[in-house]
Every structure is written in structure tokens, then in C-alpha cells.
Design a protein around this motif. Sequence first.
Motif, PDB file in Angstrom:
ATOM      1  N   TYR A  92       0.841  -1.211   0.021  1.00 35.78           N
ATOM      2  CA  TYR A  92       0.063  -0.122  -0.014  1.00 35.78           C
ATOM      3  C   TYR A  92       0.862   1.179   0.053  1.00 35.78           C
ATOM      4  CZ  TYR A  92      -4.021  -2.988   1.345  1.00 35.78           C
ATOM      5  OH  TYR A  92      -4.909  -3.989   1.137  1.00 35.78           O
ATOM      6  N   PHE A  93       0.204   2.261  -0.587  1.00 36.14           N
ATOM      7  CA  PHE A  93       1.089   3.712  -0.669  1.00 36.14           C
ATOM      8  C   PHE A  93       0.030   4.630   0.085  1.00 36.14           C
ATOM      9  CE2 PHE A  93       2.820   1.191  -4.012  1.00 36.14           C
ATOM     10  CZ  PHE A  93       4.396   1.570  -3.876  1.00 36.14           C
ATOM     11  N   ASP A  94       0.697   5.461   0.942  1.00 36.97           N
ATOM     12  CA  ASP A  94       0.050   6.374   1.865  1.00 36.97           C
ATOM     13  C   ASP A  94       0.542   7.897   1.279  1.00 36.97           C
ATOM     14  OD1 ASP A  94      -1.027   7.729   3.775  1.00 36.97           O
ATOM     15  OD2 ASP A  94      -0.402   6.558   5.598  1.00 36.97           O
ATOM     16  N   THR A  95      -0.537   8.708   1.101  1.00 41.18           N
ATOM     17  CA  THR A  95      -0.260  10.046   0.576  1.00 41.18           C
ATOM     18  C   THR A  95       0.147  10.785   1.908  1.00 41.18           C
ATOM     19  OG1 THR A  95      -2.637  10.530   0.905  1.00 41.18           O
ATOM     20  CG2 THR A  95      -1.664  10.003  -1.422  1.00 41.18           C
ATOM     21  N   ASN A  96      -0.055  10.479   2.983  1.00 46.13           N
ATOM     22  CA  ASN A  96       0.253  11.099   4.444  1.00 46.13           C
ATOM     23  C   ASN A  96       1.828  10.389   4.823  1.00 46.13           C
ATOM     24  OD1 ASN A  96       0.642  11.929   7.020  1.00 46.13           O
ATOM     25  ND2 ASN A  96      -1.155  11.448   7.803  1.00 46.13           N
ATOM     26  N   THR A  97       2.794  11.371   4.571  1.00 41.80           N
ATOM     27  CA  THR A  97       4.062  10.740   4.763  1.00 41.80           C
ATOM     28  C   THR A  97       4.527  11.075   6.349  1.00 41.80           C
ATOM     29  OG1 THR A  97       4.968  12.688   4.019  1.00 41.80           O
ATOM     30  CG2 THR A  97       4.716  10.963   2.164  1.00 41.80           C
ATOM     31  N   SER A  98       3.706  11.334   7.140  1.00 43.26           N
ATOM     32  CA  SER A  98       4.121  11.669   8.538  1.00 43.26           C
ATOM     33  C   SER A  98       4.577  10.481   9.216  1.00 43.26           C
ATOM     34  CB  SER A  98       3.308  12.583   9.067  1.00 43.26           C
ATOM     35  OG  SER A  98       2.039  11.991   9.369  1.00 43.26           O
ATOM     36  N   ASN A  99       4.852  10.404  10.186  1.00 40.98           N
ATOM     37  CA  ASN A  99       5.187   9.012  10.981  1.00 40.98           C
ATOM     38  C   ASN A  99       3.877   8.694  11.858  1.00 40.98           C
ATOM     39  OD1 ASN A  99       6.201   6.841  12.223  1.00 40.98           O
ATOM     40  ND2 ASN A  99       7.627   8.170  13.635  1.00 40.98           N
ATOM     41  N   HIS A 100       3.292   7.790  11.392  1.00 40.55           N
ATOM     42  CA  HIS A 100       1.755   7.448  12.198  1.00 40.55           C
ATOM     43  C   HIS A 100       1.398   6.004  11.823  1.00 40.55           C
ATOM     44  CE1 HIS A 100       0.706   8.140   7.565  1.00 40.55           C
ATOM     45  NE2 HIS A 100      -0.439   7.543   8.329  1.00 40.55           N
ATOM     46  N   SER A 101       0.593   5.532  12.624  1.00 41.51           N
ATOM     47  CA  SER A 101       0.351   4.127  12.608  1.00 41.51           C
ATOM     48  C   SER A 101      -1.064   3.825  11.807  1.00 41.51           C
ATOM     49  CB  SER A 101       0.041   3.635  13.882  1.00 41.51           C
ATOM     50  OG  SER A 101       1.246   3.823  14.546  1.00 41.51           O
ATOM     51  N   VAL A 111      -7.006   0.131   4.685  1.00 37.90           N
ATOM     52  CA  VAL A 111      -5.931   0.651   5.597  1.00 37.90           C
ATOM     53  C   VAL A 111      -6.729   1.911   5.977  1.00 37.90           C
ATOM     54  CG1 VAL A 111      -3.643   1.635   5.748  1.00 37.90           C
ATOM     55  CG2 VAL A 111      -3.938  -0.264   4.254  1.00 37.90           C
ATOM     56  N   VAL A 112      -6.572   2.160   7.331  1.00 41.36           N
ATOM     57  CA  VAL A 112      -7.175   3.438   8.126  1.00 41.36           C
ATOM     58  C   VAL A 112      -6.034   3.874   8.910  1.00 41.36           C
ATOM     59  CG1 VAL A 112      -9.031   4.455   9.456  1.00 41.36           C
ATOM     60  CG2 VAL A 112      -9.750   2.507   7.800  1.00 41.36           C
ATOM     61  N   ASP A 113      -5.942   5.424   8.879  1.00 39.70           N
ATOM     62  CA  ASP A 113      -4.890   5.800   9.710  1.00 39.70           C
ATOM     63  C   ASP A 113      -5.497   5.850  10.946  1.00 39.70           C
ATOM     64  OD1 ASP A 113      -3.412   6.761   7.790  1.00 39.70           O
ATOM     65  OD2 ASP A 113      -4.060   8.878   7.648  1.00 39.70           O
ATOM     66  N   ILE A 114      -4.535   5.661  11.976  1.00 34.70           N
ATOM     67  CA  ILE A 114      -4.965   5.734  13.539  1.00 34.70           C
ATOM     68  C   ILE A 114      -4.608   7.132  13.860  1.00 34.70           C
ATOM     69  CG2 ILE A 114      -3.970   4.780  15.940  1.00 34.70           C
ATOM     70  CD1 ILE A 114      -3.270   2.049  14.657  1.00 34.70           C
ATOM     71  N   PRO A 115      -5.593   7.660  14.838  1.00 39.33           N
ATOM     72  CA  PRO A 115      -5.376   8.972  15.217  1.00 39.33           C
ATOM     73  C   PRO A 115      -3.881   9.267  15.775  1.00 39.33           C
ATOM     74  CG  PRO A 115      -7.479   8.436  15.725  1.00 39.33           C
ATOM     75  CD  PRO A 115      -6.637   7.070  15.262  1.00 39.33           C
ATOM     76  N   ASP A 116      -3.484  10.496  15.455  1.00 39.46           N
ATOM     77  CA  ASP A 116      -2.044  10.818  15.928  1.00 39.46           C
ATOM     78  C   ASP A 116      -2.003  10.631  17.305  1.00 39.46           C
ATOM     79  OD1 ASP A 116      -1.236  11.799  13.548  1.00 39.46           O
ATOM     80  OD2 ASP A 116      -1.579  13.585  13.840  1.00 39.46           O
ATOM     81  N   HIS A 117      -0.790  10.031  17.850  1.00 45.72           N
ATOM     82  CA  HIS A 117      -0.388  10.149  19.544  1.00 45.72           C
ATOM     83  C   HIS A 117      -1.573   9.157  20.245  1.00 45.72           C
ATOM     84  CE1 HIS A 117       1.844  13.370  18.660  1.00 45.72           C
ATOM     85  NE2 HIS A 117       1.047  13.984  18.232  1.00 45.72           N
ATOM     86  N   SER A 118      -2.295   8.261  19.275  1.00 48.25           N
ATOM     87  CA  SER A 118      -3.006   7.016  20.045  1.00 48.25           C
ATOM     88  C   SER A 118      -2.232   5.819  20.661  1.00 48.25           C
ATOM     89  CB  SER A 118      -4.098   6.806  18.951  1.00 48.25           C
ATOM     90  OG  SER A 118      -4.862   7.709  18.930  1.00 48.25           O
ATOM     91  N   ILE A 119      -0.957   5.688  20.073  1.00 52.67           N
ATOM     92  CA  ILE A 119      -0.050   4.703  19.991  1.00 52.67           C
ATOM     93  C   ILE A 119       1.516   5.214  20.657  1.00 52.67           C
ATOM     94  CG2 ILE A 119       1.307   2.612  19.031  1.00 52.67           C
ATOM     95  CD1 ILE A 119      -1.143   2.146  17.354  1.00 52.67           C
ATOM     96  N   SER A 120       1.733   4.556  21.708  1.00 52.89           N
ATOM     97  CA  SER A 120       3.081   4.856  22.068  1.00 52.89           C
ATOM     98  C   SER A 120       3.788   3.579  22.141  1.00 52.89           C
ATOM     99  CB  SER A 120       3.133   5.566  23.431  1.00 52.89           C
ATOM    100  OG  SER A 120       2.767   4.438  24.310  1.00 52.89           O
ATOM    101  N   VAL A 121       5.108   3.737  21.661  1.00 55.16           N
ATOM    102  CA  VAL A 121       5.898   2.463  21.366  1.00 55.16           C
ATOM    103  C   VAL A 121       7.186   2.547  22.422  1.00 55.16           C
ATOM    104  CG1 VAL A 121       7.437   1.144  19.728  1.00 55.16           C
ATOM    105  CG2 VAL A 121       5.498   2.090  19.023  1.00 55.16           C
ATOM    106  N   ALA A 122       7.512   1.605  23.432  1.00 53.39           N
ATOM    107  CA  ALA A 122       8.339   1.653  24.356  1.00 53.39           C
ATOM    108  C   ALA A 122       9.319   0.374  24.081  1.00 53.39           C
ATOM    109  CB  ALA A 122       7.898   1.671  25.805  1.00 53.39           C
ATOM    110  N   GLY A 123      10.403   0.689  24.695  1.00 53.06           N
ATOM    111  CA  GLY A 123      11.219  -0.240  24.796  1.00 53.06           C
ATOM    112  C   GLY A 123      12.023  -0.581  23.482  1.00 53.06           C
ATOM    113  N   LEU A 124      12.356   0.327  22.553  1.00 51.62           N
ATOM    114  CA  LEU A 124      12.836   0.037  21.255  1.00 51.62           C
ATOM    115  C   LEU A 124      14.486  -0.116  21.638  1.00 51.62           C
ATOM    116  CD1 LEU A 124      11.622   2.913  18.943  1.00 51.62           C
ATOM    117  CD2 LEU A 124      10.998   0.489  18.789  1.00 51.62           C
ATOM    118  N   PRO A 125      14.855  -1.179  20.817  1.00 45.96           N
ATOM    119  CA  PRO A 125      16.442  -1.418  20.899  1.00 45.96           C
ATOM    120  C   PRO A 125      17.158  -0.368  20.548  1.00 45.96           C
ATOM    121  CG  PRO A 125      15.541  -2.665  19.321  1.00 45.96           C
ATOM    122  CD  PRO A 125      14.400  -1.916  19.840  1.00 45.96           C
ATOM    123  N   SER A 126      18.379  -0.188  20.879  1.00 42.22           N
ATOM    124  CA  SER A 126      19.360   0.957  20.376  1.00 42.22           C
ATOM    125  C   SER A 126      19.680   0.385  19.101  1.00 42.22           C
ATOM    126  CB  SER A 126      20.460   0.952  21.133  1.00 42.22           C
ATOM    127  OG  SER A 126      20.397   1.476  22.414  1.00 42.22           O
TER     128      SER A 126
END
Length: 146
Positions: A92-101, A111-126
Motif C-alpha cells: 500500500y502507498f500512503d499520501t500522508n508521509t508523516s510518522n503515524h500508525s 487501511v485506515v490511519d490511527i489518530p495521532d498520538h493514540s499509540i506509544s511504542v516503548a522499549g525500542l532497542p538501540s
Amino acid sequence: MSESESLSLTGKSEDEVVAMLRSADLRPTRQRVALARLLFANGDCHVTAEMLHADAETSGEKVSLATVYNTLHQFRRAGLLRELAIEGGKTYFDTNTSNHSHFFVEDEGTVVDIPDHSISVAGLPSPPEGTVISHVDVVVRLKRRV
């Protein structure tokens, strides 16, 4: 091309689309302009090459599926689109290029955009030395209730 510039194609005239393609270092061929107008005319959207090809044919635009694929990838490389690998054989290609889920409705293939800031991701590895994380893709898969 910056995120704000790529998103500003929404609702633009053909002359403005041509100018935007030129600013992305893309020659504004008839087919690129026609596909850009289909992609960006009505706000953010998520499409596959097959979906855009069908829209082009419906609008009377003569363009091969191979040209649609090539154009989508050119737009992605120029920063006009974001590529989403959601299903194994379908991109799929998304015309909204911002970082979103995204939500992915499996039974419909939508495919449907999840509203901004609805998801937080924790514990990403370095990231490995010499690299940085460009973005994190989160896709929440949904099924319709029966």
C-alpha cells in the motif's frame, strides 16, 4: 521534499501539481500528473498499484499497470508517498508521509490511519552503530464482527 510540501498537493490545480512534481525533481509527464491528481485530489488515501490503476482507467486515463507501479515508486523515492508493507504480496502507498500508525481491516483489505498520538511504542532497542531509527511502523489488524 519536506513532509509539509508533499502533503500540500491535496486539492491543488494541475499547475500546482506540475510545480510540486518539478520541485521533487520529477518530470511532469502527462501520466505522472494524472496519477498525482488521482492520489492527492481528495486528501489522504491508501492505495495499491491495482487500486490506482483501476481509478485511472475509470477516469479515462490510459496507463499501464507497470507505469502505475513505476510512478508510485518514483513518488515514494521523491518523498511524496510512504510505502506500507502490510500484506505479503500487496504493498500500500500512503499520501500522508508523516510518522503515524495504521489499522488494517483484514476482511476488506482497507487501511485506515490511527489518530495521532493514540499509540506509544516503548522499549525500542538501540540501533546498530552508524544507523538511526527513521520511523516505527505499527499496524493493528482488525476483523469485522460477525
